[in-house]
Design a protein around this motif. Structure first.
Motif, PDB file in Angstrom:
ATOM      1  N   LYS A  41       0.773  -1.253  -0.187  1.00 35.90           N
ATOM      2  CA  LYS A  41       0.085   0.071  -0.100  1.00 35.90           C
ATOM      3  C   LYS A  41       0.806   1.107   0.050  1.00 35.90           C
ATOM      4  O   LYS A  41       0.482   2.407  -0.633  1.00 35.90           O
ATOM      5  CB  LYS A  41      -0.842   0.085   1.271  1.00 35.90           C
ATOM      6  CG  LYS A  41      -1.745   1.303   1.192  1.00 35.90           C
ATOM      7  CD  LYS A  41      -2.598   1.083   2.617  1.00 35.90           C
ATOM      8  CE  LYS A  41      -3.356   2.424   2.991  1.00 35.90           C
ATOM      9  NZ  LYS A  41      -4.304   2.396   4.026  1.00 35.90           N
ATOM     10  N   VAL A  44       2.014   2.170  -3.368  1.00 40.55           N
ATOM     11  CA  VAL A  44       1.053   2.863  -4.045  1.00 40.55           C
ATOM     12  C   VAL A  44       0.696   4.078  -3.888  1.00 40.55           C
ATOM     13  O   VAL A  44       0.590   4.941  -4.662  1.00 40.55           O
ATOM     14  CB  VAL A  44      -0.467   2.043  -4.066  1.00 40.55           C
ATOM     15  CG1 VAL A  44      -1.614   2.761  -4.702  1.00 40.55           C
ATOM     16  CG2 VAL A  44      -0.293   0.623  -4.492  1.00 40.55           C
ATOM     17  N   TYR A 130      -4.887  -4.360  -6.848  1.00 35.89           N
ATOM     18  CA  TYR A 130      -4.983  -3.627  -5.578  1.00 35.89           C
ATOM     19  C   TYR A 130      -5.405  -4.718  -4.571  1.00 35.89           C
ATOM     20  O   TYR A 130      -4.690  -4.573  -3.351  1.00 35.89           O
ATOM     21  CB  TYR A 130      -6.060  -2.658  -5.464  1.00 35.89           C
ATOM     22  CG  TYR A 130      -5.724  -1.125  -5.862  1.00 35.89           C
ATOM     23  CD1 TYR A 130      -6.122  -0.046  -5.087  1.00 35.89           C
ATOM     24  CD2 TYR A 130      -4.809  -0.945  -7.051  1.00 35.89           C
ATOM     25  CE1 TYR A 130      -5.526   0.925  -5.338  1.00 35.89           C
ATOM     26  CE2 TYR A 130      -4.352   0.471  -7.204  1.00 35.89           C
ATOM     27  CZ  TYR A 130      -4.740   1.369  -6.261  1.00 35.89           C
ATOM     28  OH  TYR A 130      -4.186   2.625  -6.652  1.00 35.89           O
ATOM     29  N   LEU A 135      -5.587  -3.928  -0.841  1.00 35.61           N
ATOM     30  CA  LEU A 135      -6.670  -2.799  -1.079  1.00 35.61           C
ATOM     31  C   LEU A 135      -7.698  -3.131  -2.050  1.00 35.61           C
ATOM     32  O   LEU A 135      -7.819  -4.183  -2.329  1.00 35.61           O
ATOM     33  CB  LEU A 135      -5.757  -1.584  -2.051  1.00 35.61           C
ATOM     34  CG  LEU A 135      -4.636  -1.121  -1.175  1.00 35.61           C
ATOM     35  CD1 LEU A 135      -3.648  -0.402  -2.017  1.00 35.61           C
ATOM     36  CD2 LEU A 135      -5.163  -0.007  -0.150  1.00 35.61           C
ATOM     37  N   ASP A 139     -10.955   1.641  -3.265  1.00 35.53           N
ATOM     38  CA  ASP A 139      -9.459   2.333  -3.026  1.00 35.53           C
ATOM     39  C   ASP A 139      -8.826   2.626  -4.603  1.00 35.53           C
ATOM     40  O   ASP A 139      -8.498   3.607  -4.808  1.00 35.53           O
ATOM     41  CB  ASP A 139      -8.486   1.416  -2.241  1.00 35.53           C
ATOM     42  CG  ASP A 139      -8.965   1.400  -0.920  1.00 35.53           C
ATOM     43  OD1 ASP A 139      -9.610   2.275  -0.294  1.00 35.53           O
ATOM     44  OD2 ASP A 139      -8.709   0.029  -0.311  1.00 35.53           O
ATOM     45  N   LYS A 140      -9.074   1.700  -5.580  1.00 38.59           N
ATOM     46  CA  LYS A 140      -8.395   1.850  -7.036  1.00 38.59           C
ATOM     47  C   LYS A 140      -9.214   2.916  -7.516  1.00 38.59           C
ATOM     48  O   LYS A 140      -8.679   3.861  -8.263  1.00 38.59           O
ATOM     49  CB  LYS A 140      -8.403   0.565  -7.546  1.00 38.59           C
ATOM     50  CG  LYS A 140      -7.789   0.721  -8.833  1.00 38.59           C
ATOM     51  CD  LYS A 140      -7.495  -0.547  -9.493  1.00 38.59           C
ATOM     52  CE  LYS A 140      -6.563  -0.534 -10.937  1.00 38.59           C
ATOM     53  NZ  LYS A 140      -6.272  -1.822 -11.447  1.00 38.59           N
TER      54      LYS A 140
END
Length: 561
Positions: A41, A44, A130, A135, A139-140
């Motif tokens: 995470k 990202v 993700y 995730l 979230d994406k």
């Protein structure tokens, strides 16, 4: 103070704009591709916020210069042997810029670079699994739409500065031509409307750490509609008003006006309930500090009790003529310092009180050290106490045997400054050396709720609801006085000039003045200080010569051929 330590690691995207094209060849070595590079995470988020470092830079310097120096509140006058700069400052003050000016090229290049950086990151994150990184698909979706919003932000700023921009949704397009103003507007509108339902709202008590929230998207869309008439010729104030009312009603998150004038600008403004979107700042990381060198006198570091080497450039345009009489009897624009009521807490001399506390936001009058000793000049007032004045003139050249026999003969123009010319703004607090770790701890506000109040107020005023407009403006004004406001806005005293005054007072130095003047058709039609009306085509800046040289499909704006 900030959890997201975004370091400025910009890629070689300067080449994208310097050559006038957006094609970027990406050579992936071995297995290092987006699908395998991101391991957590944290990886990202590091990629997601990389384009936001560019936004921090973009909010200041050349972009700020194009908004403020051609308008009525700021100037860099020539101060003796300093700051003529080949006539650059005078060109922008008098609206004589050309396609070869560096601020214009830097803004064109920086706008497209911002789009390219956000697109590059978006293309990478689209390929990331993700769920494998703990995730969610939501979230994406939120991350990708933050980047879409950032792209919309840059294109909207480009529309404001230049008109129609070369639109691109991929980095594999070579030498795109400019799209029309309407096409650029529509593209920005679509990106923002699509993102509005896909980005989560801020939760109660959540700090602002640079991410774009649902309310920020709504606010940017409101800005787009608010200035639509200047962009496309079609007024859309009604749509702006709906969005502003929804933001105030907390449809997009729990925001409220800060109780103090300094809350949205202070060391801890990441916790201010008024901040809708801000760019993080922290000492030795992504610092909100570009103004320090431009605004302050060489010896102001003694007043701040800190270190540095400011350049003594930028000041407020004068409120007073050399003889001490006011320009306000001659012009309705300009005179920014005098537009503040004397009882306004912000009008006090800036003073750092220790422990993150400070008062006032101007350097004006006698310049003293924290212990009260006079700070001396080094140019016209060498070895003499400095006093900053709300005037522009060569007072040291008055007297027997000098160029001017009396003050009444003194001209006041951009070429007539001295080292103590003009009042200086301290909108971002600067602590002393004892609290040096707090330096640049104030984030850079991009959108705050006060702007939403003022947008809605102007929309109401334009719709004939002067009382409703006055109520909204006064809700912001009241925090600026220890007692009652001596000059509140009323339906009777609110006209287009009072509206512009209120924008100028509340948002002084926040890089928006040119846009506000254009919206009211005052930018090229009005007089202030020594500036006279100019040509209507100057509402748009020219496409830079360097951009056209690298991409001959770009067409120049009318009036600059």
């Amino acid at each position: 103070m900030k959890n997201i330590k975004i370091q400025a690691t910009l890629l070689v995207f300067a080449l994208v704009c310097a050559t006038g094209c957006t094609k970027l060849e990406q050579d992936w070595h071995d297995k290092v591709v987006p699908e395998t590079f991101f391991k957590s995470k944290k990886d990202v988020e590091a990629a997601l916020f990389r384009p936001f470092t560019h936004a921090r830079w973009y909010m200041g310097e050349d972009r700020w210069a194009l908004q403020e120096y051609p308008a009525d509140q700021f100037a860099i006058s020539t101060k003796g042997r300093h700051w003529y700069n080949g006539g650059e400052n005078e060109r922008f003050h008098y609206h004589r810029w050309t396609p070869d000016d560096g601020w214009i090229w830097g803004t064109w290049r920086g706008t497209l670079m911002g789009v390219a950086l956000a697109l590059d990151t978006k293309q990478d994150l689209e390929k990331v699994n993700y769920e494998a990184l703990a995730l969610t698909p939501a979230d994406k979706e939120a991350h990708l739409n933050q980047l879409n919003t950032l792209i919309a932000f840059f294109f909207m700023r480009g529309l404001d500065y230049f008109g129609g921009m070369p639109l691109f949704e991929s980095l594999d397009i070579e030498a795109p031509p400019r799209n029309t103003d309407q096409e650029t507007f529509d593209h920005v509108e679509k990106l923002l409307k699509d993102a509005l339902d896909k980005i989560p709202a801020k939760t109660a008590g959540q700090k602002e750490e640079g991410a774009i929230s649902k309310a920020a998207v709504a606010a940017l869309l409101a800005r787009l509609y608010f200035n639509a008439e200047a962009y496309t010729g079609q007024a859309r104030f009604g749509e702006a008003a709906i969005l502003c009312q929804e933001i105030i009603d907390q449809k997009y998150g729990p925001y409220s006006l800060d109780a103090t004038w300094y809350g949205p600008h202070s060391f801890n403004n990441d916790t201010s309930p008024e901040i809708i979107w801000s760019i993080p700042s922290e000492l030795n990381y992504l610092q909100y500090d570009w103004f320090f060198n431009f605004f302050y006198h060489y010896n102001t570091v003694k007043n701040f009790d800190t270190e540095g080497s400011p350049w003594n450039g930028t000041h407020l345009t004068p409120s007073k003529k050399p003889d001490g009489s006011s320009y306000r009897s001659d012009f309705k624009l300009g005179s920014p310092f005098e537009k503040f009521e004397d009882a306004d807490l912000r009008k006090r001399q800036y003073k750092y009180l220790g422990g993150d506390r400070y008062e006032g936001m101007f350097i004006v009058g006698e310049h003293l050290t924290p212990s009260g000793e006079p700070i001396l000049g080094g140019e016209e007032y060498k070895d003499l106490p400095l006093t900053f004045i709300d005037q522009v003139a060569r007072f040291t050249e008055v007297g027997p045997g000098k160029e001017y026999a009396s003050i009444s003969e003194l001209p006041s123009t951009m070429s007539e400054g001295e080292e103590n010319t003009g009042i200086r703004l301290v909108k971002v607090p600067i602590p002393n050396n004892a609290d040096r770790s707090r330096r640049w701890a104030a984030d850079n506000p991009v959108i705050r709720l006060a702007e939403i109040y003022y947008m809605l107020a102007e929309c109401k005023f334009r719709a004939g609801d002067g009382a409703g407009a006055a109520s909204l403006i006064n809700a912001v004004r009241e925090r600026n006085f220890e007692d009652t406001d001596p000059n509140p806005v009323t339906a009777a005293n609110l006209d287009e000039y009072r509206m512009l005054d209120e924008w100028g007072i509340e948002f002084l130095g926040e890089g928006r003045r040119r846009t506000d003047l254009i919206r009211w058709n005052k930018f090229t039609t009005e007089t202030w200080w020594d500036h006279t009306p100019t040509s209507d085509h100057l509402k748009r800046f020219p496409i830079p010569t360097q951009a056209i040289s690298g991409n001959n499909s770009l067409e120049q704006n009318p009036g600059y051929e």
